[in-house]
Write a protein that holds these residues in place. Structure first.
Motif, short mmCIF file in Angstrom:
data_model
loop_
_atom_site.label_atom_id
_atom_site.label_comp_id
_atom_site.label_asym_id
_atom_site.label_seq_id
_atom_site.Cartn_x
_atom_site.Cartn_y
_atom_site.Cartn_z
N ILE A 69 0.84 -1.21 0.00
CA ILE A 69 0.00 0.00 0.00
C ILE A 69 0.87 1.25 0.00
N GLU A 70 1.95 1.23 0.77
CA GLU A 70 2.82 2.39 0.91
C GLU A 70 3.65 2.63 -0.34
N GLU A 71 4.23 1.57 -0.90
CA GLU A 71 5.23 1.73 -1.95
C GLU A 71 4.74 1.36 -3.35
N GLN A 72 3.83 0.40 -3.47
CA GLN A 72 3.38 -0.06 -4.78
C GLN A 72 1.85 -0.17 -4.82
N PRO A 73 1.13 0.91 -4.57
CA PRO A 73 -0.33 0.82 -4.46
C PRO A 73 -1.01 0.32 -5.74
N SER A 74 -0.38 0.51 -6.89
CA SER A 74 -1.00 0.05 -8.14
C SER A 74 -1.18 -1.46 -8.15
N ARG A 75 -0.36 -2.19 -7.38
CA ARG A 75 -0.46 -3.65 -7.34
C ARG A 75 -1.73 -4.13 -6.62
N LEU A 76 -2.41 -3.23 -5.92
CA LEU A 76 -3.63 -3.63 -5.21
C LEU A 76 -4.69 -4.14 -6.18
N SER A 77 -4.61 -3.72 -7.44
CA SER A 77 -5.59 -4.18 -8.43
C SER A 77 -5.49 -5.68 -8.68
N GLU A 78 -4.42 -6.31 -8.17
CA GLU A 78 -4.31 -7.76 -8.28
C GLU A 78 -5.34 -8.47 -7.40
N VAL A 79 -5.84 -7.77 -6.40
CA VAL A 79 -6.81 -8.35 -5.47
C VAL A 79 -8.20 -8.33 -6.11
N ARG A 80 -8.90 -9.45 -6.05
CA ARG A 80 -10.23 -9.56 -6.61
C ARG A 80 -11.16 -8.50 -6.00
N GLY A 81 -11.83 -7.75 -6.89
CA GLY A 81 -12.77 -6.73 -6.42
C GLY A 81 -12.17 -5.35 -6.29
N LEU A 82 -10.85 -5.22 -6.51
CA LEU A 82 -10.21 -3.92 -6.42
C LEU A 82 -9.79 -3.46 -7.81
N GLY A 83 -10.62 -2.61 -8.42
CA GLY A 83 -10.29 -2.05 -9.72
C GLY A 83 -9.42 -0.82 -9.56
N PRO A 84 -9.02 -0.20 -10.66
CA PRO A 84 -8.14 0.98 -10.61
C PRO A 84 -8.72 2.14 -9.79
N LYS A 85 -10.03 2.35 -9.92
CA LYS A 85 -10.65 3.46 -9.21
C LYS A 85 -10.56 3.28 -7.70
N ARG A 86 -10.90 2.09 -7.25
CA ARG A 86 -10.87 1.82 -5.80
C ARG A 86 -9.44 1.78 -5.29
N THR A 87 -8.55 1.26 -6.10
CA THR A 87 -7.14 1.21 -5.72
C THR A 87 -6.59 2.62 -5.49
#
Length: 747
Positions: free
Chosen positions: A108-126
């Motif tokens: 979350i701190e350093e690579q927040p764009s990778r959160l989109s790998e989690v099911r249900g987390l699209g770019p907007k929510r990330t």
């Protein structure tokens, strides 16, 4: 780990909480102290000592703490799912931890764009999660700084919301800005901050801020200005300095445009009835205004006179109308006859471009307004009906069969507070009728008047004997007092209204006579005076509160079939005390909307908001809703999202308005509200506690206003001594305003 907050004072930061430790196992420990900014789910490193409370047992007294990111999978899951980060709830937290494991916080701190790998987390929510994480981090830094100078969590959050990354710089450079720019922070708080960072007590900046604070406090109490000598005396007490130091600061403020000074007519003595206002104004005084109030008062007077003198006419058909024929048409249409005063009012409203209609309950104001609107519409006029509150607007629409709105919606106020409709873009209306205008303050009245086109007619309707507006000024009373605005006062009580205890007793109270406590089906008295020696040991206010709770929850619903939340409104003289709005709200919420296992709720300081709670807005907020949300707006909590950290209030105007959890200081529960806050509203049933604990507030116009808020039923609960005090005590002294003086001087 912080598991649960039992109690939190949002002003001081004092908190009682339950925590778990590795050593305590499943047992939760109690910690007490200032936990500024700590959130449920956070890992904390606490410094302090153990003590034993005589009632609550062993507690850890916190001297200081630091937040520590959790290291275990279980701790991280709990931390992320606690609602700390907007957009992450327990379910999403579970998925994030399942995917990234213990690395999730670093991701979350350093690579927040990778959160989109989690099911249900699209770019907007990330993106939202990354922004919320960064904001939390920034808020923590601000809170650490502000905590060091004694600022509470809730105020720190408001400061950050207002100034963002500039928060620390603003506080260091000029903390007195906070008092005027951050709602909820007054001069005393700003002064304490200033003292902690080394600003001298006789600093000119401090003295000027204190003078402006004294004027803003006066505005809170209804005054548009203060006489210069009174301002100096009040500010000297606030600042704890010698009065001679302040005159040069007033001169400096005048030169800088921070205040406006002008010689105006002074007010009359305290307790003058409205009729006495026509005898003239007091001796000239040197008045000091905050700029917005001076502009509003001056522009309002100018615009009223411009409308009166305008050579344009948007309803020319009424210049030579056959009035007897018009009144006959009304009688055939409505089946009712207008009496002399009502005929005068109808004729005045349609022939004069500004008119005032006043009178008490049961005197026919409503039918008169209905008649005015019916005649205007019959002649093809464009009619705009408005009232200061949503409830009053709804009642006006039902009365006339014509759409009505609040003043704010009519003007379409923008987030800046500026209206869409103004002098250069006026409303398209031939006739504007304003109901309940006794509660319209000088700022709102000025905005409305500037939006009325030349040649249009304005009818101001209200009861001048009610409490004046919550905001500054006494617009309705001053218009009548000036004797420059054509006015009709209805005094005849109609036969049907004479059968109503609400109407009869309202007029008796207004005349300084005791109300009839028996003999009317719509007016009831419950005595709380002690009947035995054992009763005398019980606090009378507490006894009244207990009885009132039973009346609202059980007796009225059983006897009259009224809903205890939607139909019954408790109105109190004041907020504090056992029979005050604050305490009664806690009792009524617990009885009418208690905590249940399945109920979603949000604790905010000492308040707990639950689905279905009745709430009220505490300040004007122009950035909310389609046209702003205003002080006194009532609604119901219709949704709470712990994940989105927000709740939704559906207002009486049927608008769904979202509130972030950080904005909950703008809301209070509304099962019980003060009589002042009830102005402009009407309820099927009103219950009013009258106890000697509210002694200073017990005045005739306060009780009169409370009683006249009811349509079907009034119940008074209290002591006869308190009732007698309210009846015999005239309203407070006149406010410092100069609207009548300006109208007379320019007439």
């Amino acid at each position: 780990m912080l598991e649960r907050v039992v109690y939190e004072n949002t002003d001081t930061g004092f908190t009682i909480a339950r925590v778990s430790t590795q050593r305590s196992g499943p047992e939760l420990l109690t910690v007490v102290g200032s936990l500024l900014g700590a959130q449920v789910g956070e890992c904390l490193r606490l410094t302090g000592h153990w003590s034993r409370h005589p009632k609550y047992g062993r507690q850890f007294l916190v001297h200081s703490f630091t937040s520590v990111l959790p290291a275990t999978i279980q701790g991280i899951r709990r931390y992320l799912g606690s609602g700390l980060i907007k957009g992450i709830g327990p379910m999403i937290a579970e998925r994030m931890v399942a995917h990234f494991g213990a690395e999730i916080l670093r991701i979350i701190e350093e690579q927040p764009s990778r959160l989109s790998e989690v099911r249900g987390l699209g770019p907007k929510r990330t993106t939202r999660i990354a922004e919320a994480w960064a904001e939390q981090k920034a808020i923590k830094e601000v809170m650490v700084f502000l905590a060091g100078i004694g600022v509470s969590t809730s105020l720190a959050a408001r400061i950050y919301k207002r100034y963002r990354d500039d928060s620390i710089a603003v506080v260091r450079e000029n903390p007195y800005r906070l008092a005027s720019e951050v709602w909820g922070i007054g001069f005393k708080t700003a002064d304490a901050i200033a003292k902690s960072i080394g600003i001298a007590e006789d600093s000119p900046e401090r003295l000027k801020a204190g003078l402006q604070y004294a004027l803003s406090e006066a505005a809170e109490n209804g005054h548009c200005h203060l006489p210069q000598q009174e301002l100096i005396e009040q500010a000297a007490k606030i600042l704890d300095v010698e009065p001679p130091l302040l005159l040069p600061c007033i001169e400096a403020l005048v030169a800088q445009g921070g205040v406006i000074r002008e010689v105006v007519a002074g007010r009359l003595g305290a307790g003058n009835p409205p009729a006495a206002l026509n005898t003239g104004t007091g001796e000239p005084v040197t008045a000091v205004y905050l700029v917005p109030f001076h502009q509003a008062e001056r522009l309002l007077a100018d615009r009223l006179l411009q409308l009166l003198r305008s050579k344009k006419e948007r309803m020319p058909t009424f210049l030579d109308v056959k009035w007897q024929r018009a009144f006959l048409w009304l009688r055939q249409r409505t089946g009712q006859e207008l009496v002399a005063g009502q005929r005068d009012a109808v004729q005045l409203a349609l022939s004069s471009r500004v008119a005032v209609l006043t009178g008490g309950p049961g005197c026919g104001k409503s039918f008169t307004v209905r008649s005015v609107v019916a005649l205007a519409r019959a002649k093809g006029a464009t009619v705009a009906l408005v009232a200061p509150t949503g409830r009053a607007a709804k009642r006006l629409a039902e009365l006339t069969g014509h759409p009505a709105s609040t003043v704010h919606r009519l003007l379409e106020l923008k987030p800046t507070g500026d209206p869409r409709y103004h002098r250069d873009n006026p409303l398209d209306a031939d006739l504007v009728v304003v109901d309940e205008c006794s509660m319209m303050d000088v700022l709102l009245a000025n905005k409305l008047l500037r939006a009325i086109p030349d040649g249009a007619h304005l009818l101001l309707v209200g009861d001048v004997d009610q409490l004046p507006s919550v905001g500054a000024g006494e617009v309705l009373r001053e218009l009548i007092a000036s004797a420059t605005i054509p006015t009709v006062r209805l005094t005849q009580i109609f036969r049907q209204a004479q059968q109503s205890g609400i109407v009869v007793n309202a007029h008796r109270i207004n005349d300084g006579k005791s109300p009839h406590l028996r003999g009317f089906p719509d007016f009831h008295w419950f005595d709380c005076d002690p009947s035995t020696d054992s009763d005398s040991d019980v606090d009378p206010a507490q006894r009244a509160a207990t009885l009132l709770l039973d009346i609202v929850v059980n007796r009225i619903p059983a006897k009259f079939g009224l809903h205890p939340v939607h139909d019954i409104q408790v109105l109190t003289p004041m907020h504090r005390g056992a029979a005050g709005a604050g305490s009664l709200n806690s009792l009524l919420q617990e009885a009418l909307n208690p905590e249940r296992a399945e109920t979603v709720q949000k604790r905010f300081g000492e308040k707990v908001f639950r689905l279905g709670d009745k709430v009220i807005q505490l300040r004007n907020n122009y950035s909310k809703g389609t046209a702003g949300i205003f002080n006194g707006t009532v609604g119901t909590v219709s949704d709470i999202s712990l994940e989105e950290q927000s709740l939704i209030v559906r207002t009486d105007e049927d608008e769904a308005v979202p509130y972030d959890f950080a904005e909950l200081h703008e809301l209070a529960h509304a099962y019980a509200i003060t009589i002042h806050r009830s102005q402009g509203s009407e309820y099927p049933a009103v219950v009013i506690p009258l106890t000697t604990s509210s002694w200073i507030m017990l005045q005739r116009n306060l009780l009169y206003t409370g009683i006249t808020r009811a349509r079907r039923l009034v119940v008074l609960v209290g002591s006869r001594r308190a009732l007698a005090k309210a009846v015999r005590t005239p309203g407070a002294g006149r406010r410092h305003t100069a609207l009548a003086h300006r109208l007379q001087a320019s007439a």
